[in-house]
Design a protein around this motif. Structure first.
Motif, mmCIF file in Angstrom:
data_model
loop_
_atom_site.group_PDB
_atom_site.id
_atom_site.type_symbol
_atom_site.label_atom_id
_atom_site.label_comp_id
_atom_site.label_asym_id
_atom_site.label_seq_id
_atom_site.Cartn_x
_atom_site.Cartn_y
_atom_site.Cartn_z
ATOM 1 N N ASP A 46 45.360 54.477 31.253
ATOM 2 C CA ASP A 46 46.353 54.746 30.602
ATOM 3 C C ASP A 46 47.269 53.719 30.337
ATOM 4 N N PHE A 47 47.658 53.109 31.388
ATOM 5 C CA PHE A 47 48.847 52.278 31.634
ATOM 6 C C PHE A 47 48.349 50.722 31.005
ATOM 7 N N SER A 48 47.242 50.400 31.081
ATOM 8 C CA SER A 48 46.543 49.306 30.534
ATOM 9 C C SER A 48 46.765 49.417 28.938
ATOM 10 N N HIS A 49 46.312 50.676 28.478
ATOM 11 C CA HIS A 49 46.384 50.841 27.014
ATOM 12 C C HIS A 49 47.820 50.993 26.653
ATOM 13 N N ARG A 50 48.797 51.267 27.187
ATOM 14 C CA ARG A 50 50.263 51.209 26.829
ATOM 15 C C ARG A 50 50.663 49.759 26.924
ATOM 16 N N VAL A 51 50.172 49.065 27.756
ATOM 17 C CA VAL A 51 50.638 47.482 27.755
ATOM 18 C C VAL A 51 49.989 46.761 26.455
ATOM 19 N N ILE A 52 49.095 47.093 25.952
ATOM 20 C CA ILE A 52 48.429 46.574 24.741
ATOM 21 C C ILE A 52 49.175 47.161 23.546
ATOM 22 N N VAL A 53 49.612 48.502 23.485
ATOM 23 C CA VAL A 53 50.154 49.069 22.453
ATOM 24 C C VAL A 53 51.706 48.527 22.245
ATOM 25 N N ALA A 54 52.172 48.149 23.473
ATOM 26 C CA ALA A 54 53.641 47.676 23.658
ATOM 27 C C ALA A 54 53.798 46.229 22.992
ATOM 28 N N GLY A 55 52.495 45.798 22.730
ATOM 29 C CA GLY A 55 52.540 44.270 22.290
ATOM 30 C C GLY A 55 52.160 43.016 23.083
ATOM 31 N N PHE A 56 51.585 43.360 24.114
ATOM 32 C CA PHE A 56 51.391 42.469 25.492
ATOM 33 C C PHE A 56 49.852 42.263 25.267
ATOM 34 N N GLU A 57 49.497 41.108 25.756
ATOM 35 C CA GLU A 57 47.748 40.893 26.116
ATOM 36 C C GLU A 57 47.790 41.328 27.498
ATOM 37 N N ILE A 58 46.534 41.855 27.774
ATOM 38 C CA ILE A 58 45.919 41.671 29.093
ATOM 39 C C ILE A 58 44.640 40.757 29.254
ATOM 40 N N ALA A 59 44.602 40.107 30.169
ATOM 41 C CA ALA A 59 43.522 38.855 30.222
ATOM 42 C C ALA A 59 43.131 38.905 31.489
ATOM 43 N N PRO A 60 41.832 38.760 31.777
ATOM 44 C CA PRO A 60 41.076 38.677 33.221
ATOM 45 C C PRO A 60 41.666 37.201 33.766
ATOM 46 N N ILE A 61 41.634 37.069 34.964
ATOM 47 C CA ILE A 61 42.394 35.972 35.627
ATOM 48 C C ILE A 61 40.931 35.256 36.243
ATOM 49 N N PRO A 62 40.444 34.020 35.808
ATOM 50 C CA PRO A 62 39.352 33.495 36.248
ATOM 51 C C PRO A 62 39.945 32.987 37.821
ATOM 52 N N GLY A 63 39.122 33.314 38.889
ATOM 53 C CA GLY A 63 39.000 32.530 40.177
ATOM 54 C C GLY A 63 39.888 33.511 41.060
ATOM 55 N N SER A 64 40.595 34.549 40.604
ATOM 56 C CA SER A 64 41.276 35.441 41.525
ATOM 57 C C SER A 64 40.312 36.676 41.674
ATOM 58 N N ARG A 65 40.039 36.832 42.858
ATOM 59 C CA ARG A 65 38.742 37.887 43.222
ATOM 60 C C ARG A 65 39.257 38.588 44.478
ATOM 61 N N VAL A 66 38.945 39.811 44.604
ATOM 62 C CA VAL A 66 38.976 40.691 45.792
ATOM 63 C C VAL A 66 37.702 41.605 45.855
ATOM 64 N N ILE A 67 37.311 41.966 47.034
ATOM 65 C CA ILE A 67 36.484 43.062 47.188
ATOM 66 C C ILE A 67 36.759 44.166 47.335
ATOM 67 N N HIS A 68 36.031 45.137 46.690
ATOM 68 C CA HIS A 68 36.390 46.757 46.672
ATOM 69 C C HIS A 68 35.379 47.516 47.394
ATOM 70 N N LEU A 69 35.491 47.964 48.714
ATOM 71 C CA LEU A 69 34.440 48.313 49.642
ATOM 72 C C LEU A 69 34.381 49.875 48.766
ATOM 73 N N ASN A 70 33.304 50.333 48.267
ATOM 74 C CA ASN A 70 33.140 51.663 47.775
ATOM 75 C C ASN A 70 32.299 52.600 48.781
ATOM 76 N N LYS A 71 33.474 53.009 49.828
ATOM 77 C CA LYS A 71 33.027 53.678 50.898
ATOM 78 C C LYS A 71 33.075 55.063 50.739
ATOM 79 N N GLN A 72 31.699 55.754 51.167
ATOM 80 C CA GLN A 72 31.511 56.950 50.700
ATOM 81 C C GLN A 72 31.928 58.051 52.130
ATOM 82 N N ASP A 73 33.245 57.531 52.517
ATOM 83 C CA ASP A 73 33.531 58.435 53.725
ATOM 84 C C ASP A 73 33.970 59.823 53.123
ATOM 85 N N GLU A 74 34.381 60.860 54.037
ATOM 86 C CA GLU A 74 34.564 62.001 53.592
ATOM 87 C C GLU A 74 35.795 62.194 52.840
ATOM 88 N N ASN A 75 36.898 61.112 53.014
ATOM 89 C CA ASN A 75 38.074 61.267 52.289
ATOM 90 C C ASN A 75 37.830 60.864 50.770
#
Length: 250
Positions: free
Chosen positions: A197-226
């Motif tokens: 929703d926030f990403s959508h509101r950024v665009i509706v407000a007249g701003f661009e969203i762009a992927p940032i080449p070279g900036s990378r993180v690792i998201h661990l898809n951990k299936q813990d109880e939480n």
């Protein structure tokens, strides 16, 4: 919020105006994850003045982070969901820029330097989307969720109103613009779809969203109880029904 439930903010940093980036990381009963996340930030974020704003629902990580200089630790008295936790961090951020992460994210070398340089050189971009590789806790790629070297929109492309819309799961945005857009909509979305929703509101407000080449993180898809407890399919579907209704999608 009553005084009884008012969050406790613990910081070793006085308020200052020279912080480049506030890194917002909510956590809840995952001490090892948040420790690893923060350690990766320390190791891979150089040459930038930053603060790490940890928002801890109910607060079991205080004893570990109470003496970490770059950490602003917010211990909430109740757990009101991810959108609320992110907003607590956003509203207490002192940096000129804001970036948000999950507690099970590991950042990579120069991730923030690359992202900040991209945003400064591209002033028409209102929010930058950081690439992420989604893995399980053994660092194996989750095939349905990651395309190596390509910005990952996962299933969210079909959940956004504009099929070409870039969605920021982990975004970098100016603090002033985040404030102008009034943060995440925590009243409508407790967890899921708040960043969509926030990403959508950024665009509706007249701003661009762009992927940032070279900036990378690792998201661990951990299936813990939480995570299993939070990944309730009915909640996910209800949040996107609210998103469709809010933006006029039948």
């Amino acid at each position: 919020k009553s005084e009884v439930n008012k969050p406790e903010i613990i910081s070793r940093m006085k308020h200052r105006d020279d912080i480049d980036v506030s890194i917002i990381v909510p956590t809840y009963n995952r001490l090892e994850d948040i420790k690893n996340c923060v350690a990766s930030i320390y190791d891979n974020t150089k040459g930038i003045t930053y603060e790490i704003v940890i928002v801890d629902g109910i607060g079991n990580a205080y004893s570990y982070f109470s003496d970490h200089t770059p950490v602003v630790y917010i211990r909430d008295k109740e757990n009101l969901g991810a959108a609320h936790a992110f907003n607590l961090g956003f509203k207490n951020a002192m940096g000129k820029w804001i970036v948000w992460l999950n507690d099970d994210v590991l950042v990579t070398k120069d991730w923030l330097n690359i992202a900040l340089d991209f945003m400064i050189k591209n002033p028409k971009v209102g929010m930058g989307a950081i690439f992420f590789e989604e893995c399980d806790d053994k660092y194996k790629f989750v095939v349905d969720s990651i395309y190596d070297g390509v910005y990952c929109v996962r299933t969210f492309r079909q959940n956004t109103i504009h099929s070409s819309m870039v969605y920021a799961n982990f975004g970098l945005i100016q603090n002033s613009l985040m404030k102008k857009l009034n943060y995440f909509d925590e009243k409508t979305f407790k967890c899921y779809a708040s960043d969509t929703d926030f990403s959508h509101r950024v665009i509706v407000a007249g701003f661009e969203i762009a992927p940032i080449p070279g900036s990378r993180v690792i998201h661990l898809n951990k299936q813990d109880e939480n995570r299993k407890r939070n990944m309730v399919r009915s909640d996910l579907e209800d949040c996107f029904r609210k998103y469709y209704s809010l933006w006029g999608v039948k």
